[in-house]
Design an enzyme around this catalytic site. Sequence first.
Site, PDB file in Angstrom:
ATOM      1  CE1 TYR A  53       0.617   0.410   4.524  1.00 40.05           C
ATOM      2  CE2 TYR A  53      -0.174  -1.843   4.321  1.00 40.05           C
ATOM      3  CZ  TYR A  53       0.457  -0.852   5.045  1.00 40.05           C
ATOM      4  OH  TYR A  53       0.932  -1.130   6.296  1.00 40.05           O
ATOM      5  CD  GLU A  73     -18.005  12.067 -11.586  1.00 41.32           C
ATOM      6  OE1 GLU A  73     -19.161  12.281 -11.217  1.00 41.32           O
ATOM      7  OE2 GLU A  73     -17.153  12.983 -11.706  1.00 41.32           O
ATOM      8  CE  LYS A  98     -13.428  19.896  -6.551  1.00 40.96           C
ATOM      9  NZ  LYS A  98     -13.945  20.203  -7.886  1.00 40.96           N
TER      10      LYS A  98
END
Length: 119
Positions: A53, A73, A98
């Site tokens: 990760y 998106e 956001k």
Amino acid sequence: MDTLFVRELKVETRIGIYDWERQVKQTILIDLDVAADAAFAARGDKVESTVNYQTICQRLVAHVQDAEVELVETLAEQMAAIILGEFRAPWVRVTVHKPAAVRGTRDVGVQIERGARPA
């Protein structure tokens, strides 16, 4: 199948549909869920046996900082493609936040799932 996760990876980038949004960097937050075999990794106790990760985060930060897209998106799709393609994960869930993008809200964003989640 097990899930490795990252919560609230913070990145500064240019993102938005309005000209004023494209003039300044904005903070986005990224959550990731990545399918992985934790039992296999645990048996060998070596990072090479799992989806790393830290490496994923470094790769995504570099990508997002340079992306300059209009839509969350688009950014989510790009990150999912990186994780599935470069890190060979079979399944990923990407959430892009956001914060404060819409007056009166704490957070807006998108969550996508790509690939096939193994049983």
